[in-house]
Motif scaffolding. Sequence first.
Motif, PDB file in Angstrom:
ATOM      1  N   PHE A  38       0.820  -1.210   0.000  1.00 43.84           N
ATOM      2  CA  PHE A  38       0.000   0.000   0.000  1.00 43.84           C
ATOM      3  C   PHE A  38       0.857   1.264   0.000  1.00 43.84           C
ATOM      4  O   PHE A  38       0.419   2.316  -0.484  1.00 43.84           O
ATOM      5  N   ARG A  39       2.067   1.192   0.528  1.00 42.10           N
ATOM      6  CA  ARG A  39       2.884   2.400   0.664  1.00 42.10           C
ATOM      7  C   ARG A  39       3.290   2.989  -0.698  1.00 42.10           C
ATOM      8  O   ARG A  39       2.923   4.135  -1.005  1.00 42.10           O
ATOM      9  N   PRO A  40       4.039   2.279  -1.541  1.00 45.87           N
ATOM     10  CA  PRO A  40       4.421   2.891  -2.823  1.00 45.87           C
ATOM     11  C   PRO A  40       3.248   3.061  -3.774  1.00 45.87           C
ATOM     12  O   PRO A  40       3.173   4.060  -4.500  1.00 45.87           O
ATOM     13  N   PHE A  41       2.307   2.116  -3.764  1.00 47.41           N
ATOM     14  CA  PHE A  41       1.250   2.170  -4.773  1.00 47.41           C
ATOM     15  C   PHE A  41       0.170   3.186  -4.442  1.00 47.41           C
ATOM     16  O   PHE A  41      -0.343   3.860  -5.336  1.00 47.41           O
ATOM     17  N   PHE A  42      -0.202   3.345  -3.183  1.00 51.28           N
ATOM     18  CA  PHE A  42      -1.185   4.367  -2.843  1.00 51.28           C
ATOM     19  C   PHE A  42      -0.613   5.765  -3.074  1.00 51.28           C
ATOM     20  O   PHE A  42      -1.304   6.656  -3.590  1.00 51.28           O
ATOM     21  N   LEU A  43       0.634   5.974  -2.684  1.00 50.04           N
ATOM     22  CA  LEU A  43       1.237   7.293  -2.883  1.00 50.04           C
ATOM     23  C   LEU A  43       1.384   7.593  -4.367  1.00 50.04           C
ATOM     24  O   LEU A  43       1.073   8.715  -4.814  1.00 50.04           O
ATOM     25  N   GLY A 108      10.479  -5.124   0.032  1.00 50.70           N
ATOM     26  CA  GLY A 108      11.881  -4.956  -0.338  1.00 50.70           C
ATOM     27  C   GLY A 108      12.081  -4.888  -1.844  1.00 50.70           C
ATOM     28  O   GLY A 108      11.296  -4.271  -2.569  1.00 50.70           O
ATOM     29  N   ILE A 109      13.148  -5.535  -2.328  1.00 47.58           N
ATOM     30  CA  ILE A 109      13.510  -5.483  -3.749  1.00 47.58           C
ATOM     31  C   ILE A 109      12.400  -6.000  -4.660  1.00 47.58           C
ATOM     32  O   ILE A 109      12.101  -5.375  -5.689  1.00 47.58           O
ATOM     33  N   PRO A 110      11.737  -7.131  -4.363  1.00 44.52           N
ATOM     34  CA  PRO A 110      10.644  -7.580  -5.242  1.00 44.52           C
ATOM     35  C   PRO A 110       9.516  -6.551  -5.364  1.00 44.52           C
ATOM     36  O   PRO A 110       8.979  -6.342  -6.451  1.00 44.52           O
ATOM     37  N   LEU A 111       9.161  -5.909  -4.251  1.00 42.23           N
ATOM     38  CA  LEU A 111       8.128  -4.876  -4.308  1.00 42.23           C
ATOM     39  C   LEU A 111       8.614  -3.685  -5.118  1.00 42.23           C
ATOM     40  O   LEU A 111       7.854  -3.106  -5.920  1.00 42.23           O
ATOM     41  N   LEU A 112       9.866  -3.304  -4.941  1.00 42.29           N
ATOM     42  CA  LEU A 112      10.431  -2.198  -5.715  1.00 42.29           C
ATOM     43  C   LEU A 112      10.390  -2.511  -7.205  1.00 42.29           C
ATOM     44  O   LEU A 112      10.036  -1.647  -8.021  1.00 42.29           O
ATOM     45  N   ALA A 113      10.733  -3.738  -7.573  1.00 45.58           N
ATOM     46  CA  ALA A 113      10.733  -4.124  -8.991  1.00 45.58           C
ATOM     47  C   ALA A 113       9.323  -4.033  -9.575  1.00 45.58           C
ATOM     48  O   ALA A 113       9.132  -3.555 -10.699  1.00 45.58           O
ATOM     49  N   LEU A 114       8.328  -4.480  -8.830  1.00 44.93           N
ATOM     50  CA  LEU A 114       6.950  -4.406  -9.315  1.00 44.93           C
ATOM     51  C   LEU A 114       6.495  -2.963  -9.454  1.00 44.93           C
ATOM     52  O   LEU A 114       5.839  -2.596 -10.449  1.00 44.93           O
ATOM     53  N   TRP A 115       6.844  -2.133  -8.479  1.00 43.22           N
ATOM     54  CA  TRP A 115       6.461  -0.716  -8.546  1.00 43.22           C
ATOM     55  C   TRP A 115       7.149  -0.020  -9.727  1.00 43.22           C
ATOM     56  O   TRP A 115       6.516   0.767 -10.435  1.00 43.22           O
ATOM     57  N   LEU A 116       8.423  -0.321  -9.966  1.00 43.05           N
ATOM     58  CA  LEU A 116       9.130   0.263 -11.105  1.00 43.05           C
ATOM     59  C   LEU A 116       8.527  -0.190 -12.431  1.00 43.05           C
ATOM     60  O   LEU A 116       8.525   0.563 -13.408  1.00 43.05           O
ATOM     61  N   LEU A 117       8.014  -1.422 -12.476  1.00 41.03           N
ATOM     62  CA  LEU A 117       7.349  -1.897 -13.685  1.00 41.03           C
ATOM     63  C   LEU A 117       6.095  -1.075 -13.963  1.00 41.03           C
ATOM     64  O   LEU A 117       5.830  -0.693 -15.102  1.00 41.03           O
ATOM     65  N   TRP A 118       5.326  -0.798 -12.911  1.00 46.93           N
ATOM     66  CA  TRP A 118       4.144   0.075 -13.074  1.00 46.93           C
ATOM     67  C   TRP A 118       4.572   1.459 -13.527  1.00 46.93           C
ATOM     68  O   TRP A 118       3.980   2.030 -14.456  1.00 46.93           O
ATOM     69  N   LEU A 119       5.592   2.021 -12.896  1.00 51.28           N
ATOM     70  CA  LEU A 119       6.051   3.367 -13.226  1.00 51.28           C
ATOM     71  C   LEU A 119       6.574   3.437 -14.658  1.00 51.28           C
ATOM     72  O   LEU A 119       6.317   4.420 -15.376  1.00 51.28           O
ATOM     73  N   ALA A 120       7.285   2.409 -15.095  1.00 55.80           N
ATOM     74  CA  ALA A 120       7.810   2.389 -16.460  1.00 55.80           C
ATOM     75  C   ALA A 120       6.678   2.446 -17.474  1.00 55.80           C
ATOM     76  O   ALA A 120       6.788   3.115 -18.516  1.00 55.80           O
ATOM     77  N   GLY A 121       5.577   1.769 -17.188  1.00 60.06           N
ATOM     78  CA  GLY A 121       4.433   1.823 -18.086  1.00 60.06           C
ATOM     79  C   GLY A 121       3.878   3.224 -18.223  1.00 60.06           C
ATOM     80  O   GLY A 121       3.558   3.681 -19.333  1.00 60.06           O
ATOM     81  N   ARG A 122       3.781   3.939 -17.110  1.00 60.87           N
ATOM     82  CA  ARG A 122       3.248   5.306 -17.145  1.00 60.87           C
ATOM     83  C   ARG A 122       4.176   6.234 -17.942  1.00 60.87           C
ATOM     84  O   ARG A 122       3.719   7.034 -18.758  1.00 60.87           O
ATOM     85  N   LEU A 123       5.474   6.119 -17.701  1.00 65.28           N
ATOM     86  CA  LEU A 123       6.430   7.005 -18.368  1.00 65.28           C
ATOM     87  C   LEU A 123       6.512   6.712 -19.858  1.00 65.28           C
ATOM     88  O   LEU A 123       6.539   7.636 -20.686  1.00 65.28           O
ATOM     89  N   CYS A 124       6.552   5.427 -20.216  1.00 63.20           N
ATOM     90  CA  CYS A 124       6.716   5.077 -21.627  1.00 63.20           C
ATOM     91  C   CYS A 124       5.466   5.376 -22.452  1.00 63.20           C
ATOM     92  O   CYS A 124       5.567   5.691 -23.641  1.00 63.20           O
ATOM     93  N   LEU A 125       4.289   5.286 -21.859  1.00 63.52           N
ATOM     94  CA  LEU A 125       3.081   5.652 -22.588  1.00 63.52           C
ATOM     95  C   LEU A 125       3.008   7.164 -22.793  1.00 63.52           C
ATOM     96  O   LEU A 125       2.486   7.636 -23.800  1.00 63.52           O
ATOM     97  N   ALA A 126       3.533   7.915 -21.838  1.00 57.66           N
ATOM     98  CA  ALA A 126       3.520   9.372 -21.953  1.00 57.66           C
ATOM     99  C   ALA A 126       4.607   9.874 -22.892  1.00 57.66           C
ATOM    100  O   ALA A 126       4.378  10.792 -23.694  1.00 57.66           O
ATOM    101  N   VAL A 127       5.789   9.273 -22.800  1.00 55.18           N
ATOM    102  CA  VAL A 127       6.920   9.669 -23.651  1.00 55.18           C
ATOM    103  C   VAL A 127       7.535   8.390 -24.220  1.00 55.18           C
ATOM    104  O   VAL A 127       8.504   7.852 -23.658  1.00 55.18           O
ATOM    105  N   PRO A 128       6.985   7.873 -25.305  1.00 56.08           N
ATOM    106  CA  PRO A 128       7.460   6.593 -25.851  1.00 56.08           C
ATOM    107  C   PRO A 128       8.951   6.646 -26.199  1.00 56.08           C
ATOM    108  O   PRO A 128       9.387   7.501 -26.968  1.00 56.08           O
ATOM    109  N   ALA A 129       9.717   5.729 -25.612  1.00 53.63           N
ATOM    110  CA  ALA A 129      11.155   5.675 -25.868  1.00 53.63           C
ATOM    111  C   ALA A 129      11.536   4.390 -26.589  1.00 53.63           C
ATOM    112  O   ALA A 129      12.710   4.076 -26.727  1.00 53.63           O
ATOM    113  N   ALA A 130      10.535   3.641 -27.030  1.00 53.53           N
ATOM    114  CA  ALA A 130      10.776   2.396 -27.752  1.00 53.53           C
ATOM    115  C   ALA A 130       9.648   2.218 -28.761  1.00 53.53           C
ATOM    116  O   ALA A 130       8.776   3.082 -28.902  1.00 53.53           O
TER     117      ALA A 130
END
Length: 415
Positions: A38-43, A108-130
């Motif tokens: 709930f901490r990284p995803f709610f924020l 820990g690291i697994p949660l961070l990896a999942l959160w970064l995967l969500w964040l990457a989707g938001r950034l790449c859809l907004a500014v496609p880099a691939a």
Amino acid sequence: MSSTPLNIQAGTSIPAADAEEEPSFPSYDGPPFLSYGFRPFFLSASLFAGLAVPIWVRLFAGAGSASFLYPPRDWHVHEMLFGFLSAVIAGFLLTAIPNWTGRAPLRGIPLLALWLLWLAGRLCLAVPAASPITVAALDASFLIVLASLLWRELYAVSARAQMPIAVMITLYAAANLLFHAAALRGLSTDLPERLVLALIMLLLTVIGGRLTPNLTREFLAQSGTARLPADFSRLDVVAMLSVLIAAVIWIVGPDLPAAGWAFIAAGVMNVARLLRWYGWVAYREPLVLILHIGYGWVAISLLVLGDTVLGAGMPQANALHTLTTGAVGAMTLAVMTRASLGHTGRAKRAGALTVVIYLLVNVGALLRILVPQSESPTALTHTILQLSAAAWSGAYLLFAVAYGPLLVRRSLDEP
């Protein structure tokens, strides 16, 4: 950790009232921000909602341009249904799953990896880099991974009662894939949009339909109130089945009169369900009252959608926003505020800022469904839309301001 508002009671299929105690998990010495989902995803969800909607309103008004992967309208729809909402759902599920299964949470690291995967989707859809296909695959992978994690945890303990939730999240991931498949080919995304909206109706009816009466019962019992919400009964089953039937008909034939009448019947059933929970008795605690308001939006959205399908109601865009800005807005903030307080060792009582958050999200939803619809938007249209966005997004930004410090620090009941 404190008792959780995201636990379930034995024999039920969805989250219910607070547990007496949480399962005992291995100690965690990493950053508090990565101790629970709930901490990284709610924020992140609150910050994203606070930024993405105003950006869309500016683009709609012609005050700028964007290089999104998809046209602005499709970007807005996708990012609210599959970006913002997926973060809220992930935060809820990753916090509830340990209580459903008794297994250690993702941290820990697994949660961070999942959160970064969500964040990457938001950034790449907004500014496609691939390439578009790569970006779409990256975004789609988040919900696929989330669904896989849910199935893994439930299967490990044979938690069959919670598997309907896993089915819905799997369909949610499939709807995202369908959206990308259609959008990349320049086709209409109406079908995947209806599919995910139908899933939202079901999730709110199932999860909200247990959280609301159970948390109300807990509060009223602690307050010494004699009148308590009705127990789960056949009426609740019929109310949920009525939403499922209406949703299926609408997905298959969105213009069929049968869909309209099914929505109206579902709305009536869920109004009756809501009245059995005596929400007005809990007016003294906004943290409980907001759940009833949110479920009220669910029932109203069913009635309004039914009228719209039958050609007697408000424009479709406005009707759909009774579900998205109204029901989703109120219910997500209800869950986010309560979980953030309960899981950080704080009293589950709504302070002044929390009350303002609830007021803003409801005002924003009311204004959004009043926006005039026309081929050529007028100055009035833009003004009401901007006020709606300011209030609705402002609620989430205020959540980030008020609750962000709680989400990045250790819980009060931890060493």
